[in-house]
Design an enzyme around this catalytic site. Structure first.
Site, PDB file in Angstrom:
ATOM      1  N   LYS A 186       6.469   5.961  -9.370  1.00 63.06           N
ATOM      2  CA  LYS A 186       7.742   5.345  -8.539  1.00 63.06           C
ATOM      3  C   LYS A 186       8.901   6.419  -8.418  1.00 63.06           C
ATOM      4  O   LYS A 186       9.425   6.838  -9.466  1.00 63.06           O
ATOM      5  CB  LYS A 186       8.044   4.111  -9.183  1.00 63.06           C
ATOM      6  CG  LYS A 186       6.937   2.920  -8.890  1.00 63.06           C
ATOM      7  CD  LYS A 186       6.509   2.521  -7.812  1.00 63.06           C
ATOM      8  CE  LYS A 186       5.622   1.442  -7.713  1.00 63.06           C
ATOM      9  NZ  LYS A 186       5.372   0.966  -6.182  1.00 63.06           N
TER      10      LYS A 186
ATOM     11  N   ASP B  76       5.220   7.189  -4.901  1.00 60.75           N
ATOM     12  CA  ASP B  76       5.405   6.011  -4.105  1.00 60.75           C
ATOM     13  C   ASP B  76       6.934   5.772  -3.910  1.00 60.75           C
ATOM     14  O   ASP B  76       7.605   5.325  -4.950  1.00 60.75           O
ATOM     15  CB  ASP B  76       4.620   4.674  -4.815  1.00 60.75           C
ATOM     16  CG  ASP B  76       4.732   3.597  -3.948  1.00 60.75           C
ATOM     17  OD1 ASP B  76       4.958   3.495  -2.722  1.00 60.75           O
ATOM     18  OD2 ASP B  76       4.150   2.616  -4.488  1.00 60.75           O
TER      19      ASP B  76
ATOM     20  N   GLU C  23       3.082   8.181  -0.768  1.00 58.84           N
ATOM     21  CA  GLU C  23       2.962   6.792  -0.189  1.00 58.84           C
ATOM     22  C   GLU C  23       4.458   6.096   0.284  1.00 58.84           C
ATOM     23  O   GLU C  23       5.302   5.832  -0.325  1.00 58.84           O
ATOM     24  CB  GLU C  23       2.632   6.063  -1.586  1.00 58.84           C
ATOM     25  CG  GLU C  23       2.075   4.428  -0.959  1.00 58.84           C
ATOM     26  CD  GLU C  23       1.327   3.912  -2.119  1.00 58.84           C
ATOM     27  OE1 GLU C  23       1.426   2.575  -2.301  1.00 58.84           O
ATOM     28  OE2 GLU C  23       0.848   4.544  -3.126  1.00 58.84           O
TER      29      GLU C  23
ATOM     30  N   ASP D 165       1.167   2.240   3.448  1.00 57.35           N
ATOM     31  CA  ASP D 165       1.016   1.124   2.683  1.00 57.35           C
ATOM     32  C   ASP D 165       1.570  -0.004   3.275  1.00 57.35           C
ATOM     33  O   ASP D 165       0.776  -0.721   4.155  1.00 57.35           O
ATOM     34  CB  ASP D 165       1.532   1.355   0.949  1.00 57.35           C
ATOM     35  CG  ASP D 165       1.281  -0.200   0.378  1.00 57.35           C
ATOM     36  OD1 ASP D 165       0.595  -1.078   0.622  1.00 57.35           O
ATOM     37  OD2 ASP D 165       1.898  -0.041  -0.761  1.00 57.35           O
TER      38      ASP D 165
ATOM     39  N   LYS E 204      -5.150  -2.979   0.009  1.00 56.57           N
ATOM     40  CA  LYS E 204      -4.861  -3.919  -0.724  1.00 56.57           C
ATOM     41  C   LYS E 204      -5.499  -5.295  -0.458  1.00 56.57           C
ATOM     42  O   LYS E 204      -5.109  -5.780   0.726  1.00 56.57           O
ATOM     43  CB  LYS E 204      -3.475  -4.161  -1.425  1.00 56.57           C
ATOM     44  CG  LYS E 204      -2.675  -2.962  -1.980  1.00 56.57           C
ATOM     45  CD  LYS E 204      -1.143  -3.350  -2.284  1.00 56.57           C
ATOM     46  CE  LYS E 204      -0.609  -2.149  -2.812  1.00 56.57           C
ATOM     47  NZ  LYS E 204       0.789  -2.207  -2.997  1.00 56.57           N
TER      48      LYS E 204
END
Length: 323
Positions: free
Chosen positions: A106, A137, A163, A189, A213
């Site tokens: 992250k 991400d 991401e 995403d 997801k």
């Protein structure tokens, strides 16, 4: 489709502690329901409105009330997830993911700095060694200029992909144009799962990888349709689910024709407790495919307070009315 009464009759709401603060959370609430095919999870984050959350409910109903597609594989290779922790904590986080050779890190966390991101990624590379894979991400928090600067600073660590570095499709297209020579793909995403047309970003050339997801996309079959519509290689990820929810993600990953990347289905390691005695966490870098049966004692041990259970019951009722 399940009626609201079917959902509420089997409802168990749990409140689980976490090992590390993640996505601003120290605890994770989830609503578990049981259908004819087994247990399913409904756990959109509290700030999501009913329209968005209804897709999560549709996914839970699909998984609990119908059999998943025939699996093509029985284990799923997964990545470690490294929250926005100080660099000195990275090795301890990665130790929660035995056998994982890919780490999603992250970055762009509110309150953090670009130097913090560099230090964190450097620590991940040092821990994984030269053969490990690193993906970043940013959850759409960078502008195009910030993303470009970050990629230049972090490219030395041999990035697998970025991401959702920027929020909008237009920004992602521009960033792709600027960094194409670096050969660092952009993974889509939020640009997919929050869009009215999930394939639009791919058609626009906003990225080269799609993140799937199951819950936010409405279920396994809708997610498979998104993968087919984008035509991009897919990575199946989770939304900080219990083992019940992770089992749905594993079923999605098992059904994909190809699975070229490690998947983000190891996030059960971020939970300090779970609903299953044999939780779905990485072993030798993989998670198994199959349904998860919660332990009644753990459902009782981690039951949410009555007022929170009532809040989830009301939410399910409202979302069911939208389906």
């Amino acid at each position: 489709m399940a009626a609201p009464a079917d959902l509420l009759d089997s409802l168990h709401v749990v409140d689980l502690p976490m090992r590390r603060r993640f996505r601003g959370l120290d605890r994770r609430e989830a609503a578990l329901v049981r259908g004819p095919e087994g247990w399913a999870e409904f756990s959109p984050f509290p700030e999501y409105d009913d329209a968005e959350s209804a897709r999560w409910l549709a996914a839970a109903i699909e998984f609990g009330w119908s059999a998943p597609p025939t699996p093509r594989r029985d284990v799923i290779p997964v990545n470690a997830t490294v929250p926005a922790v100080p660099a000195d904590d990275v090795a301890a986080v990665l130790a929660l993911y035995p056998g994982c050779r890919t780490a999603k890190v992250k970055v762009a966390e509110p309150g953090g700095t670009a130097d913090d991101d560099v230090d964190r990624v450097r620590a991940v590379r040092a821990t994984l060694g030269p053969e490990g894979r690193i993906r970043l991400d940013a959850n759409g928090r960078w502008s195009v200029d910030e993303a470009e600067r970050a990629v230049h600073r972090l490219a030395e660590f041999d990035l697998e992909y970025l991401e959702q570095p920027c929020e909008s499709v237009e920004e992602l297209v521009e960033l792709n144009r600027r960094i194409r020579y670096l050969d660092v793909p952009v993974a889509l995403d939020e640009a997919v799962r929050k869009a009215d047309d999930p394939a639009a970003a791919a058609r626009a050339g906003a990225g080269g990888v799609v993140i799937l997801k199951a819950a936010p996309l409405g279920g396994i079959r809708p997610a498979l349709a998104v993968a087919a519509a984008t035509g991009l290689p897919a990575v199946v990820s989770s939304a900080l689910d219990t083992s019940v929810g992770l089992a749905m993600g594993a079923a999605l990953a098992a059904a994909l024709p190809e699975l070229p990347y490690d998947c983000g289905l190891g996030t059960g390691s971020l939970l300090a407790a779970d609903v299953a005695t044999d939780p779905l966490v990485p072993v030798d870098g993989v998670v198994r495919v199959g349904r998860v049966e919660p332990d009644p004692a753990l459902l009782e041990r981690w039951a949410a307070p009555p007022e929170r259970a009532a809040w989830w019951r009301d939410r399910i009722t409202r979302c069911a009315a939208l389906l």
